[in-house]
Design a protein around this motif. Structure first.
Motif, PDB file in Angstrom:
ATOM      1  N   SER A 172       1.691   6.571  -6.927  1.00 51.23           N
ATOM      2  CA  SER A 172       0.569   7.433  -7.310  1.00 51.23           C
ATOM      3  C   SER A 172       0.922   8.911  -7.153  1.00 51.23           C
ATOM      4  CB  SER A 172      -0.659   7.118  -6.460  1.00 51.23           C
ATOM      5  OG  SER A 172      -1.095   5.816  -6.687  1.00 51.23           O
ATOM      6  N   VAL A 173       1.565   9.262  -6.053  1.00 49.69           N
ATOM      7  CA  VAL A 173       1.964  10.654  -5.831  1.00 49.69           C
ATOM      8  C   VAL A 173       3.004  11.088  -6.862  1.00 49.69           C
ATOM      9  CG1 VAL A 173       3.142  12.196  -4.206  1.00 49.69           C
ATOM     10  CG2 VAL A 173       1.347  10.674  -3.400  1.00 49.69           C
ATOM     11  N   VAL A 181       0.831  -1.207   0.000  1.00 51.18           N
ATOM     12  CA  VAL A 181       0.000   0.000   0.000  1.00 51.18           C
ATOM     13  C   VAL A 181       0.865   1.255   0.000  1.00 51.18           C
ATOM     14  CG1 VAL A 181      -1.657   1.324   1.374  1.00 51.18           C
ATOM     15  CG2 VAL A 181      -2.002  -1.122   1.029  1.00 51.18           C
ATOM     16  N   ALA A 182       1.917   1.269   0.785  1.00 51.91           N
ATOM     17  CA  ALA A 182       2.824   2.424   0.826  1.00 51.91           C
ATOM     18  C   ALA A 182       3.518   2.619  -0.518  1.00 51.91           C
ATOM     19  CB  ALA A 182       3.848   2.248   1.933  1.00 51.91           C
ATOM     20  N   LEU A 188       2.368   1.662  -3.477  1.00 57.58           N
ATOM     21  CA  LEU A 188       1.347   2.142  -4.411  1.00 57.58           C
ATOM     22  C   LEU A 188       1.051   3.626  -4.196  1.00 57.58           C
ATOM     23  CD1 LEU A 188      -0.667   1.435  -6.640  1.00 57.58           C
ATOM     24  CD2 LEU A 188      -2.289   0.820  -4.847  1.00 57.58           C
ATOM     25  N   ALA A 189       0.987   4.046  -2.942  1.00 56.22           N
ATOM     26  CA  ALA A 189       0.745   5.457  -2.644  1.00 56.22           C
ATOM     27  C   ALA A 189       1.898   6.325  -3.151  1.00 56.22           C
ATOM     28  CB  ALA A 189       0.554   5.656  -1.149  1.00 56.22           C
ATOM     29  N   GLY A 190       3.123   5.881  -2.955  1.00 61.22           N
ATOM     30  CA  GLY A 190       4.277   6.638  -3.438  1.00 61.22           C
ATOM     31  C   GLY A 190       4.307   6.759  -4.944  1.00 61.22           C
TER      32      GLY A 190
END
Length: 50
Positions: free
Chosen positions: A18-19, A11-12, A14-16
């Motif tokens: 995405s940003v 999840v981390a 994927l978030a990175g």
């Protein structure tokens, strides 16, 4: 417990990603396409000069 660490890491990650992608597209809009600075191409601008 190990599977939880893998899920949190995924999840981390994927978030990175995405940003990073969002930042890249935002920079392209502002610096290459010219959208945004001084209101260029913004909604409700009605061809006014700034």
């Amino acid at each position: 417990m190990r599977w939880m660490k893998v899920v949190v890491f995924a999840v981390a990650l994927l978030a990175g990603v995405s940003v990073s992608i969002t930042g890249q597209y935002g920079a392209q809009l502002v610096h290459i396409e010219g959208v945004g600075p001084q209101g260029n191409y913004m909604e409700g601008n009605d061809e006014r000069e700034h």
